[in-house]
Design a protein around this motif. Structure first.
Motif, mmCIF file in Angstrom:
data_model
loop_
_atom_site.group_PDB
_atom_site.id
_atom_site.type_symbol
_atom_site.label_atom_id
_atom_site.label_comp_id
_atom_site.label_asym_id
_atom_site.label_seq_id
_atom_site.Cartn_x
_atom_site.Cartn_y
_atom_site.Cartn_z
ATOM 1 N N GLU B 5 -1.407 -6.114 4.239
ATOM 2 C CA GLU B 5 -2.281 -5.123 3.611
ATOM 3 C C GLU B 5 -1.421 -4.064 2.920
ATOM 4 O O GLU B 5 -0.470 -3.568 3.520
ATOM 5 C CB GLU B 5 -3.135 -4.478 4.706
ATOM 6 C CG GLU B 5 -4.416 -3.878 4.203
ATOM 7 C CD GLU B 5 -5.362 -3.495 5.364
ATOM 8 O OE1 GLU B 5 -6.266 -2.709 5.114
ATOM 9 O OE2 GLU B 5 -5.149 -3.971 6.490
ATOM 10 N N SER B 7 -1.236 -0.567 0.042
ATOM 11 C CA SER B 7 -1.852 0.445 -0.804
ATOM 12 C C SER B 7 -1.476 0.089 -2.246
ATOM 13 O O SER B 7 -0.303 0.031 -2.593
ATOM 14 C CB SER B 7 -1.279 1.817 -0.419
ATOM 15 O OG SER B 7 -1.894 2.824 -1.169
ATOM 16 N N LYS B 37 -4.440 -8.229 1.458
ATOM 17 C CA LYS B 37 -5.512 -7.306 1.083
ATOM 18 C C LYS B 37 -4.908 -6.130 0.305
ATOM 19 O O LYS B 37 -3.960 -5.503 0.756
ATOM 20 C CB LYS B 37 -6.224 -6.799 2.342
ATOM 21 C CG LYS B 37 -7.437 -5.970 2.035
ATOM 22 C CD LYS B 37 -8.268 -5.691 3.280
ATOM 23 C CE LYS B 37 -9.444 -4.798 2.879
ATOM 24 N NZ LYS B 37 -9.569 -3.623 3.739
ATOM 25 N N ASN B 39 -5.571 -2.453 -1.145
ATOM 26 C CA ASN B 39 -6.434 -1.281 -1.102
ATOM 27 C C ASN B 39 -6.051 -0.362 -2.263
ATOM 28 O O ASN B 39 -5.070 0.392 -2.175
ATOM 29 C CB ASN B 39 -6.256 -0.537 0.223
ATOM 30 C CG ASN B 39 -6.558 -1.445 1.409
ATOM 31 O OD1 ASN B 39 -7.612 -2.078 1.471
ATOM 32 N ND2 ASN B 39 -5.617 -1.540 2.342
ATOM 33 N N GLU B 40 -6.804 -0.450 -3.348
ATOM 34 C CA GLU B 40 -6.449 0.327 -4.541
ATOM 35 C C GLU B 40 -6.513 1.826 -4.241
ATOM 36 O O GLU B 40 -7.488 2.311 -3.662
ATOM 37 C CB GLU B 40 -7.395 -0.029 -5.698
ATOM 38 C CG GLU B 40 -7.012 0.682 -6.984
ATOM 39 C CD GLU B 40 -7.853 0.246 -8.194
ATOM 40 O OE1 GLU B 40 -8.379 -0.876 -8.183
ATOM 41 O OE2 GLU B 40 -7.971 1.050 -9.127
ATOM 42 N N GLN B 75 -4.867 8.264 1.744
ATOM 43 C CA GLN B 75 -5.935 7.252 1.825
ATOM 44 C C GLN B 75 -5.539 6.019 2.629
ATOM 45 O O GLN B 75 -6.364 5.436 3.325
ATOM 46 C CB GLN B 75 -6.337 6.799 0.415
ATOM 47 C CG GLN B 75 -6.939 7.898 -0.424
ATOM 48 C CD GLN B 75 -7.013 7.487 -1.903
ATOM 49 O OE1 GLN B 75 -6.912 6.306 -2.238
ATOM 50 N NE2 GLN B 75 -7.176 8.461 -2.774
ATOM 51 N N ASN B 76 -4.299 5.613 2.497
ATOM 52 C CA ASN B 76 -3.858 4.387 3.159
ATOM 53 C C ASN B 76 -2.605 4.649 3.998
ATOM 54 O O ASN B 76 -1.534 4.113 3.710
ATOM 55 C CB ASN B 76 -3.567 3.290 2.116
ATOM 56 C CG ASN B 76 -4.758 3.019 1.213
ATOM 57 O OD1 ASN B 76 -5.886 2.895 1.675
ATOM 58 N ND2 ASN B 76 -4.501 2.946 -0.081
ATOM 59 N N GLN B 79 0.687 2.339 5.060
ATOM 60 C CA GLN B 79 0.787 1.156 4.200
ATOM 61 C C GLN B 79 1.803 1.409 3.102
ATOM 62 O O GLN B 79 1.877 2.511 2.563
ATOM 63 C CB GLN B 79 -0.572 0.826 3.570
ATOM 64 C CG GLN B 79 -1.559 0.215 4.555
ATOM 65 C CD GLN B 79 -2.946 0.057 3.957
ATOM 66 O OE1 GLN B 79 -3.099 -0.017 2.748
ATOM 67 N NE2 GLN B 79 -3.944 0.006 4.824
#
Lengths: 211, 300
Positions: B5, B7, B37, B39-40, B75-76, B79
């Motif tokens: 995962e 960012s 995955k 995550n924009e 936000q992430n 990551q």
């Protein structure tokens, strides 16, 4: 801006090297150059530089202020980083070239119609307005930068590529009427304004009037 | 849960119907195949690219990247910040380095970020290019093991270009002859052009727009060397390299009396196709010069 140029001339009358060290991004590295010329030999646009990087470094030390800042040489940098990768003294040459270009721009000394300076300014204006670059508007702006007639000519010449970009979904005509942007554009503008003020202060501090 | 995962920082060219729309689409397709995955980062902004210096000084330019870094951390958290664009990755890494090393820059950047309630503090997310994540977190062997439709009989010139290679590069690679793209080509069952002369040559970057004649001359050599090596197509990890090398071939042919028609694809398209995704999912319809051999593989 020419006032700033005058102030800088007064302040650093005896040493352009000191001026570069104080005001140009990564300028403190200039004195480390040993004139080997690997940077100039490694540059993909090497033959197009009136003064290749190692020559610019020597000219800075020789107080050739005007010749350096009014040159369009550093605007030939493609940001390929060959010079950085190969410099035996580890000078961040790409950044110094960008720094010299920025500083010349700030002092209003860039040769008129320097195409990369004009294009780079359009790019910056686009991103600082919307937070993201509007590729279509920059492209059209570039076509028309030398007037309407030339613009129509350029646009006709580029028509085939434009059509191909549209067909492959890599360009969208609607982008001209707004297009991609950040949500917090006003925040980004505020942030950039503050950053610019900070940087201006760092430079004007040296004219003895502020700071 | 996805295997990996990140960012994700796509950058201006990788937006819907922007110039690297095909990169964006094939990246999502590739990541789906590899169980990654993305995550924009919400509301990411332009990095200033390598031409921003004409309008913005050091602190404004670095502030742009700092905003993305701060948003990513917010936000992430925990990551890595992964960019697909070479210039986005480079600007972000450069900004992090400069903030770390230069007190004046850090002071200015934090003053600017303070205007929007953000701050660079604590450990910053590691900025990585997508190819780094593929090589280091997955590895060539594992990439090869998932191939469903090997790209057999296709000869590809791995055009690394500049900004994923210099000044940071991919760990363990040399600046003059990095091998990672060749390994990636071979992992997908294709053949890499040996000794591709112009592997790390410059495509002229943003100067293609302001100095097109100089740019065309550089790109001519890059394509010619691919033909000399017997290549069927060129693959690249950079959106500006892709655009510059693919889309001006007609003009170059006019100027230099050449007959170039060399497809230029992204590594994400190779992987997507080899992993069995459709031509549309792999964004092969985003090529200006059609890439028939990859289309044929998707029809198998």
């Amino acid at each position: 801006m020419s006032n700033l140029n005058q102030a800088m001339i007064e302040k650093y009358r005896s040493s352009f090297l000191n001026e570069v060290e104080a005001n140009v991004e990564e300028g403190h590295w200039v004195k480390m150059c040993m004139q080997c010329g690997v940077c100039s030999g490694s540059c993909p646009l090497g033959p197009h530089w009136e003064h290749p990087p190692q020559e610019l470094f020597m000219m800075i030390r020789a107080n050739e202020r005007e010749a350096v800042l009014k040159s369009d040489s550093m605007w030939m940098c493609t940001s390929c980083y060959n010079c950085i990768a190969r410099c035996p003294r580890g000078l961040p040459i790409t950044h110094i070239m960008h720094g010299l270009a920025t500083y010349a721009k700030r002092l209003n000394l860039v040769p008129k119609k320097q195409p990369t300076a004009e294009f780079g300014q359009m790019f910056w204006d686009s991103l600082s307005k919307n937070g993201r670059v509007n590729e279509l508007k920059i492209g059209v702006g570039l076509y028309f930068k030398d007037g309407f007639a030339q613009g129509v000519k350029n646009a006709m010449a580029g028509r085939e590529l434009g059509m191909a970009m549209m067909k492959t979904q890599r360009m969208n005509a609607m982008e001209y009427f707004g297009g991609h942007k950040c949500k917090d554009t006003s925040g980004i503008q505020k942030m950039l304004k503050k950053a610019q003020e900070f940087e201006d202060q760092q430079i004007t501090r040296f004219d003895g009037k502020e700071g | 849960m996805a295997k990996k995962e990140y960012s994700f920082y796509p950058g201006c060219s990788s937006q819907k119907k922007a110039s690297a729309d095909n990169y964006l689409r094939s990246t999502y397709s590739m990541c789906d195949a590899l169980d990654i995955k993305l995550n924009e980062i919400d509301d990411w902004n332009c990095c200033g690219a390598s031409i921003g210096y004409a309008g913005g000084g050091e602190v404004p330019r670095i502030a742009l990247s700092a905003r993305n870094v701060a948003l990513s951390a917010q936000q992430n958290p925990d990551q890595d910040l992964v960019a697909t664009c070479a210039a986005c990755w480079l600007s972000t890494r450069e900004a992090q380095e400069r903030i770390e090393e230069n007190d004046k820059v850090r002071e200015g950047v934090n003053a600017a970020l303070d205007e929007i309630g953000l701050k660079i503090e604590g450990e910053q997310p590691k900025a990585r290019h997508m190819v780094e994540a593929l090589i280091e977190d997955i590895g060539f062997d594992e990439l090869a093991s998932g191939v469903q439709k090997p790209l057999e009989g296709i000869k590809i010139a791995g055009y690394v270009g500049c900004q994923t290679n210099r000044p940071f590069g991919i760990a363990g690679e040399s600046f003059e002859n990095p091998k990672y793209l060749d390994h990636m080509i071979e992992s997908m069952g294709a053949q890499a052009v040996d000794r591709y002369d112009k592997k790390v040559a410059c495509c002229s970057g943003a100067l293609m727009f302001s100095e097109p004649e100089k740019g065309h001359a550089l790109v001519k050599d890059i394509i010619e060397a691919a033909y000399d090596g017997g290549a069927d197509m060129i693959v690249t990890p950079c959106p500006l390299c892709q655009m510059n090398v693919e889309s001006y071939q007609k003009e170059i042919n006019k100027t230099f009396k050449t007959k170039f028609e060399m497809p230029v694809v992204y590594y994400s398209q190779l992987i997507s196709v080899a992993y069995g995704k459709s031509a549309k999912e792999s964004a092969l319809d985003g090529q200006i010069i059609p890439v028939k051999q990859l289309e044929d593989v998707t029809n198998k």
